[in-house]
Structure formats: C-alpha cells, structure tokens
Write an enzyme that holds these catalytic residues in place. Structure first.
Site, PDB file in Angstrom:
ATOM      1  N   TYR A  34     -41.142  27.949  59.360  1.00 30.74           N
ATOM      2  CA  TYR A  34     -39.811  28.945  57.680  1.00 30.74           C
ATOM      3  C   TYR A  34     -39.802  29.903  57.421  1.00 30.74           C
ATOM      4  O   TYR A  34     -39.390  30.689  56.797  1.00 30.74           O
ATOM      5  CB  TYR A  34     -40.413  28.050  56.135  1.00 30.74           C
ATOM      6  N   LYS A  46     -48.783  18.728  66.486  1.00 35.44           N
ATOM      7  CA  LYS A  46     -47.887  18.277  67.599  1.00 35.44           C
ATOM      8  C   LYS A  46     -47.999  18.446  68.676  1.00 35.44           C
ATOM      9  O   LYS A  46     -47.642  19.234  69.314  1.00 35.44           O
ATOM     10  CB  LYS A  46     -46.489  18.519  66.965  1.00 35.44           C
ATOM     11  N   ASP A  56     -47.032  12.426  63.629  1.00 38.54           N
ATOM     12  CA  ASP A  56     -45.829  11.302  63.455  1.00 38.54           C
ATOM     13  C   ASP A  56     -46.491  10.220  62.911  1.00 38.54           C
ATOM     14  O   ASP A  56     -46.890   9.539  62.222  1.00 38.54           O
ATOM     15  CB  ASP A  56     -45.351  10.673  64.772  1.00 38.54           C
ATOM     16  N   ASP A 106     -45.253  20.037  54.498  1.00 39.12           N
ATOM     17  CA  ASP A 106     -44.432  20.472  53.233  1.00 39.12           C
ATOM     18  C   ASP A 106     -44.031  18.785  53.321  1.00 39.12           C
ATOM     19  O   ASP A 106     -44.349  17.856  52.368  1.00 39.12           O
ATOM     20  CB  ASP A 106     -43.181  21.299  54.048  1.00 39.12           C
ATOM     21  N   ASP A 146     -45.960  15.816  50.446  1.00 39.01           N
ATOM     22  CA  ASP A 146     -44.894  15.134  49.760  1.00 39.01           C
ATOM     23  C   ASP A 146     -44.993  13.264  49.855  1.00 39.01           C
ATOM     24  O   ASP A 146     -44.931  13.164  48.535  1.00 39.01           O
ATOM     25  CB  ASP A 146     -43.461  15.023  50.251  1.00 39.01           C
TER      26      ASP A 146
END
Ligand code: NAD
Length: 368
Positions: free
Chosen positions: A144, A195, A227, A251, A255
C-alpha cells in the site's frame, strides 16, 4: 483516583462516526465523574467533514493536535458526498495519512464472539461460539505504500498499473514483537501468514519471524500461506490465537475474521506506534466499520464497536485493565439483557437505537 489527566483527541469523522462517538463521550464523562479516570478531551475533524471545512481530509493542525495527545479516538470517514473529489483528497486519504504520520505500524483487530451473539454469525454456532482471535496487521508498509507505484502509458499505447511490495527487517521485526508480546498475555501461540512460496518479500518476512520467536521461547510460532490461512479461518477459526501478517493480507483476513462474528457494529480496533524513550506510544482507536451512509443520522447505528474501542484505549494506552474489564462487562451485561440495535436484532430481544444502547451500557457501568 486523582491521576494525571489523560489527553484524548476525538475525531468523530463522517456519517455514523458522529453518532457513535457521542455515546463514547457520554461514557468518558461518566468515568470522569465517577472518579474512574480523568480525561482532557480535544476534538477535531477528519475525512469528509474536514474536506468541507478546510478543503483537505486531514490538516497539519489536526495532525499536530493528535500527536500532542496520549491517544486518539476516531469514528469513521467517507460517504457518497465525497465520491467525486480527486483521489489524493478523498476522505480515506486522511486515514492513510494519520496512520503513516503517527507511525501507527501495528493494527490490532480482535475477532471476539460474544456468547449472546453466536447465532448472528453465518457460520454454525459450534464453529464460532467462544471465538477469541487477535489479528495483528502491519499497517504502514508493504504494497500500500511501496515505491515505485503508478499508472503509465507504454510506447505502444497500452497502459501499465504497478505497485511495489517491500518490507525491511526492522519493519518485520517490530510487528513481530507486537504479536509475540500480545501472545504472551493470551494463549501463547502466533501464526504468521505470508506467501513465501511466491513472494521474496515474504520469504524475508518468514525468516525474520523465526528470529523474533527466539526471544519468546514460551510462544509457539507457526506459518501459513495466506490462501490456506483464509480457508482455515472459515473452516476452524478457533485454532488461532494471534495471527500476524502483512498490510494487504491483514486487510483482507481481518475483514474475513470480522464476519465470523456476525456484525461489523461489534468490532473495535487499535493502531499502535513504537514506544519512545519516555514510554509514550502514539495510538489510535476506531471501530472497524465505516461511516454507514445508509443509516447515518437516523439513530440506528450500533455504538458497541466504538465503545469497545474505548475499552481497548483504556487497556493499551492507559494500562487501565480494571476499567476496561468493567466497560466490557457492561457491554456483555447489556447483550445478556437482550438489548439490541437493528444490526444484531434477534427474536424476542428489545430493539433500541444508538442512544438507547448508550443508555443501557451506562446503566450497567454504573451498576457494575
Ligand atoms: P460500512 O462499514 O460503512 O457499512 C457496511 C454495512 O454495515 C452497511 O449496511 C451499514 O449500515 C452497516 N453498518 C456498519 N457499521 C454499522 C454499525 N455500527 N451499526 C449498524 N450497522 C452498521 O462500509 P461501506 O458501506 O462499504 O462504506 C461506507 C463508507 O465508509 C465509504 O465511504 C467507505 O470508504 C467508508 N469506510 C470507512 C472506514 C473507516 O473510516 N475506517 C472503513 C470502511 C469504510
């Protein structure tokens, strides 16, 4: 108790941010009168309300006020009114700037399922009842913020969009320490999510987490690819204690974890900076939900996420564990009484509005 006044900056923001913040102010004023704490409150604007007043989502003056306080409480920003403002002036830019400029690198998002609300989850009661996970998201680095970034037109006329995922060892180690410190006070398990099978930056992430773990021999560290982590979070979330991960993975996973609990209106969060030599740590507390334009101004919003954010502030900025426990117990007692806002309404419960929920929590706080 007559301790030093705790200076708190209030940034209600937009939409329901204003309404839920009003309930928190009532609670802080009550705590002041009851001698539980002594607050000095300042107030400022962020997001759309700041754009309307000053032409930008966060002014230098408001940021300076935040930095001068012991802690910041924020409501929510955004709404359709500001959909058409330029990208760099959007309400959400105020949020990104405050996190960056206050050095708030650690975002703590508990996903806690209150017994009374286990039915509100879309998952089966046995999968979520008693759930208590803490997701620690790196907040000021990663993709980001990484440079270079942008959208370019190539010589052949095609356009190219690009972002950069970058982490340095100090960035990884400091977020790792936050996660391990939290785990020490909880069930002593950290799951680091990366990852590393595809991304070099997260190979480094995994290696650095292993190094941090050496300083916490009592804490068990495990690693999951993102994943798999997202799948496990839905399949068997109770296997987790503290999860620590990068900005973008956090992020998304936080959620997902929020939804295990059934309602956005119940979820608090904390964003913490580094502790300086004088023992001060910048900190911002806010509900996870947004400004909910669909219900704003109607006294319908659930203020419990905001109230639980205040409890996190008491615990993490002011070491007031007893006051935080008392406030959280007042929330539990309110839910046990069957008092509900629309978002968590159940058959046979008593429906109240934002201020009615504030009244009920205050009643239990006073009784507790
Ligand atoms: P939202 O969280 O505002 O609302 C999503 C849904 O949940 C809506 O139906 C809303 O009514 C409901 N909801 C949210 N909080 C609630 C509460 N306390 N009580 C009862 N119901 C509640 O998300 P959105 O609709 O995607 O976004 C609306 C605006 O908020 C956008 O401008 C978005 O950019 C902004 N936003 C801000 C933040 C923040 O300030 N941290 C976070 C997310 C979204």
């Amino acid at each position: 108790m007559t301790a030093k006044k705790k200076k708190v900056m209030l940034l209600p923001g937009d939409g329901i941010g204003q309404e839920v913040m009003a309930q928190v102010v009532r609670i802080m004023e009550w705590m002041d009168q009851a001698g539980m704490a002594s607050f000095e409150l300042m107030a400022g604007k962020i997001g759309g309300s700041s754009i309307d007043a000053f032409g930008e989502p966060l002014t230098d003056e408001t940021l300076a006020d935040c930095l001068s306080c012991d802690a910041v409480l924020m409501g929510a920003v955004g709404g359709p009114k500001w959909d058409d403002v330029p990208f760099d002036k959007k309400p959400e830019r105020g949020l990104l700037r405050i996190r960056k400029d206050m050095g708030l690198f650690a975002n703590l998002r508990p996903a806690l399922v209150f017994e009374e609300l286990a039915e509100a989850s879309t998952l089966k009661r046995e999968v979520v009842a008693g759930l208590d996970i803490m997701i620690v998201r790196e907040l000021t680095g990663g993709i980001y913020f990484g440079q270079p970034r942008g959208i370019e037109t190539l010589p052949n006329g095609d356009r190219k969009g690009f972002n950069t995922l970058v982490y340095t060892t100090p960035e990884i180690q400091r977020i790792g320490r936050v996660a391990f410190d939290l785990a020490m006070k909880r069930n002593k398990r950290v799951t680091s999510v990366d990852k590393a099978n595809v991304l070099e930056s997260t190979i480094l992430w995994r290696e650095e987490m292993e190094k941090v773990a050496k300083d916490y021999p009592g804490v068990e560290l495990s690693h999951l690819y993102v994943d798999n982590a997202s799948m496990q979070l839905v399949r068997n979330p109770k296997q987790f204690d503290v999860m620590v991960t990068t900005n973008m993975f956090g992020d998304i996973l936080s959620d997902c974890a929020s939804m295990l609990t059934g309602s956005l209106g119940m979820l608090p969060s904390a964003s913490l900076g580094a502790t300086d030599a004088a023992g001060h740590r910048n900190a911002l507390y806010e509900p996870v939900h947004g400004s909910a334009p669909d219900i704003a101004g109607k006294n319908l919003a659930n203020p419990l996420a905001m109230i639980l954010s205040l409890a996190m502030m008491l615990r993490y900025s002011f070491d007031m564990d007893a006051a935080a426990d008392r406030l959280e117990n007042a929330v539990k007692a309110t839910l046990s009484d069957g008092v509900r806002t629309g978002d968590i309404m159940q058959e046979g419960a008593t429906k109240v509005g934002t201020s009615g929920m504030g009244d009920a929590v205050l009643r239990h706080l006073a009784a507790g």
